[in-house]
Design an enzyme around this catalytic site. Structure first.
Site, mmCIF file in Angstrom:
data_model
loop_
_atom_site.group_PDB
_atom_site.id
_atom_site.type_symbol
_atom_site.label_atom_id
_atom_site.label_comp_id
_atom_site.label_asym_id
_atom_site.label_seq_id
_atom_site.Cartn_x
_atom_site.Cartn_y
_atom_site.Cartn_z
ATOM 1 N N ASP A 1 -4.895 -6.673 6.067
ATOM 2 C CA ASP A 1 -6.067 -6.078 5.749
ATOM 3 C C ASP A 1 -7.131 -7.026 5.270
ATOM 4 O O ASP A 1 -8.415 -7.034 5.754
ATOM 5 C CB ASP A 1 -5.761 -5.249 4.112
ATOM 6 C CG ASP A 1 -7.121 -4.228 3.981
ATOM 7 O OD1 ASP A 1 -7.959 -4.044 4.590
ATOM 8 O OD2 ASP A 1 -6.831 -3.453 3.050
ATOM 9 N N ASP B 1 -2.951 -18.077 2.029
ATOM 10 C CA ASP B 1 -3.966 -18.847 1.504
ATOM 11 C C ASP B 1 -4.409 -19.875 2.432
ATOM 12 O O ASP B 1 -5.788 -19.918 2.581
ATOM 13 C CB ASP B 1 -3.552 -19.453 -0.045
ATOM 14 C CG ASP B 1 -2.380 -19.922 -0.279
ATOM 15 O OD1 ASP B 1 -1.718 -19.659 0.682
ATOM 16 O OD2 ASP B 1 -1.918 -20.379 -1.200
ATOM 17 N N ASP C 1 -10.302 -8.494 8.157
ATOM 18 C CA ASP C 1 -11.696 -8.417 7.839
ATOM 19 C C ASP C 1 -12.306 -9.740 7.883
ATOM 20 O O ASP C 1 -13.556 -10.011 8.200
ATOM 21 C CB ASP C 1 -11.781 -7.968 6.581
ATOM 22 C CG ASP C 1 -11.980 -6.457 6.557
ATOM 23 O OD1 ASP C 1 -11.754 -5.944 7.416
ATOM 24 O OD2 ASP C 1 -12.678 -5.925 5.307
ATOM 25 N N LYS D 1 3.630 -15.035 2.270
ATOM 26 C CA LYS D 1 3.414 -16.030 1.067
ATOM 27 C C LYS D 1 5.037 -16.238 0.788
ATOM 28 O O LYS D 1 5.458 -15.831 -0.644
ATOM 29 C CB LYS D 1 2.764 -14.998 -0.017
ATOM 30 C CG LYS D 1 2.541 -15.773 -1.047
ATOM 31 C CD LYS D 1 1.357 -16.902 -1.130
ATOM 32 C CE LYS D 1 0.974 -17.667 -2.236
ATOM 33 N NZ LYS D 1 0.263 -18.716 -2.220
ATOM 34 N N TYR E 1 0.641 -1.213 0.076
ATOM 35 C CA TYR E 1 0.152 0.033 0.159
ATOM 36 C C TYR E 1 0.730 1.189 -0.104
ATOM 37 O O TYR E 1 0.311 2.333 -0.174
ATOM 38 C CB TYR E 1 -0.935 0.254 1.310
ATOM 39 C CG TYR E 1 -1.974 -1.100 1.054
ATOM 40 C CD1 TYR E 1 -1.948 -2.084 0.206
ATOM 41 C CD2 TYR E 1 -3.151 -1.133 2.327
ATOM 42 C CE1 TYR E 1 -3.027 -3.026 0.282
ATOM 43 C CE2 TYR E 1 -4.053 -2.199 2.368
ATOM 44 C CZ TYR E 1 -3.790 -3.062 0.987
ATOM 45 O OH TYR E 1 -4.828 -4.030 0.886
#
Ligand code: NAD
Length: 367
Positions: free
Chosen positions: A255, A231, A259, A199, A143
């Site tokens: 992020d 994942d 959520d 990852k 970001y």
């Protein structure tokens, strides 16, 4: 007894309603313990665009820097939806995070037993409850990395690609180390289990993330730690959420994962957050939800996320653990007595109340 200066940014939509609720609860705590909370109300988000032409003025940021802590409601709304990205109300959040150097975002995901029917998961997946602390890196990674557009060249068959857009995930050792340390410190004070999400099978930035993790882990032999690819973490969170304690991860993965964790607990109206920077800098506390334009001004907003954010502020910025515990217990007591705002009123026999009455019911236990 202490005096604490709090910059209050109600923002837009239900932000004003829930911050008012949080301040009322803080005042009740102040009365009980003899503290003084001094509020300075500031504009940021859509209301600041209307008043000053920008979502966050340098003066507002300065006021926040001078405060002991920042309590924010939510920003944004349809009125400002057509503005270009850099001019939107949400820009205020990025500027506050950057300006206050808030690199660690703490998002607890707790399943309140009183609200367990709200979880979309089956009972068998919830048998160990849910009490997860997600620690998301907040000022680096994808970001904040280089981004842009450039001519894309040609496809293998020679046809033109058109424009190509790119974003960059970059993390330094120092950035990784400071956030991983926050994770280990939290885990040390909780169930002593840390899950690092990355990852590393694909991304070089994730491989460095793991290396630094390994190094820091040696300083915390009492904390059990494990790694998950993002994942797999996303899958295990819905299968066996009760097995997680503290999760530490990058900006983008955090992020998404936070959520997901919030969703499986039921209502967005119950989820607080804290954003912390260097010691001595003010932290920022805000509910996870947005400005909810669909219910704004109707006394329907659940104030609990904002009230719980205020509790986090007491604990993390002011070191007032007993006071924070009392607020959290008061929320549980109001739920135990059956009070529910519309977003969590799933059962017939609950007592449906608005924002104001829910706040009063929480305050009843803070005497
Ligand atoms: P939202 O969180 O505002 O609302 C999503 C849904 O949840 C809505 O149906 C809303 O009524 C409900 N909801 C949210 N908070 C609630 C509460 N406390 N009590 C009861 N119900 C609640 O997300 P959105 O609709 O995607 O976004 C609305 C605006 O908020 C947008 O402008 C968005 O950019 C902004 N936003 C701001 C923040 C922030 O300030 N941190 C975060 C997310 C979205």
């Amino acid at each position: 007894m202490g005096v604490y200066n709090i910059a209050v940014i109600p923002g837009d939509g239900i932000g004003t309603e829930v911050t008012e609720a949080a301040c009322k609860v803080l005042d009740a705590v102040a009365g009980k313990f003899g503290h003084q909370f001094v509020y300075k109300t500031l504009l940021a988000g859509g209301c600041a665009i209307d008043a000053h032409g920008v979502a966050l003025t340098p003066e507002t940021l300065n006021e926040c820097k001078k405060s002991d802590s920042v309590l924010l409601g939510a920003v944004g709304g349809p009125k400002w939806d057509n503005l270009p990205g850099a001019e939107r109300p949400e820009r205020a959040l990025l500027d506050l995070r950057g300006g206050l150097e808030l690199f660690a975002n703490l998002r607890p995901a707790i399943l309140y037993p009183q609200l367990s029917s709200a979880s979309p998961l089956k009972d068998e997946n919830l048998k160990n409850g849910i009490d997860i602390m997600i620690v998301r890196e907040l000022t680096g990674g994808l970001y904040f990395g280089d981004r842009g557009r450039r001519p894309g060249g040609v496809m293998p068959d020679g046809s033109p690609k058109g424009m190509e857009a790119f974003d960059t995930e970059a993390y330094s050792e120092a950035e990784i180390e400071r956030i991983v340390r926050v994770g280990f410190e939290l885990a040390k004070a909780r169930k002593k289990k840390l899950t690092s999400v990355d990852k590393a099978n694909i991304l070089e930035s994730s491989r460095l993330w793991r290396e630094v993790n390994e190094r820091v882990a040696k300083e915390y032999p009492e904390v059990e730690y494990e790694y998950y690819y993002v994942d797999n973490a996303a899958m295990q969170l819905v299968r066996r959420p009760g097995d997680f304690d503290v999760i530490v991860t990058t900006n983008m993965f955090g992020d998404i994962i936070s959520d997901e964790a919030g969703m499986i607990t039921g209502s967005i109206g119950m989820l607080p957050s804290a954003s912390l920077g260097k010691p001595g800098m003010p932290g920022m506390y805000e509910p996870v939800h947005g400005s909810a334009p669909d219910i704004a001004g109707q006394d329907k907003a659940n104030p609990c996320a904002a009230i719980l954010s205020a509790a986090m502020m007491l604990r993390w910025s002011f070191g007032l653990g007993e006071e924070a515990d009392l607020i959290e217990q008061a929320i549980c007591a109001a739920l135990d007595r059956g009070y529910r705002t519309p977003d969590i009123a799933y059962t017939q026999n609950c007592i449906r109340v608005g924002t104001k009455e829910m706040t009063t019911r929480v305050m009843e236990s803070i005497v």
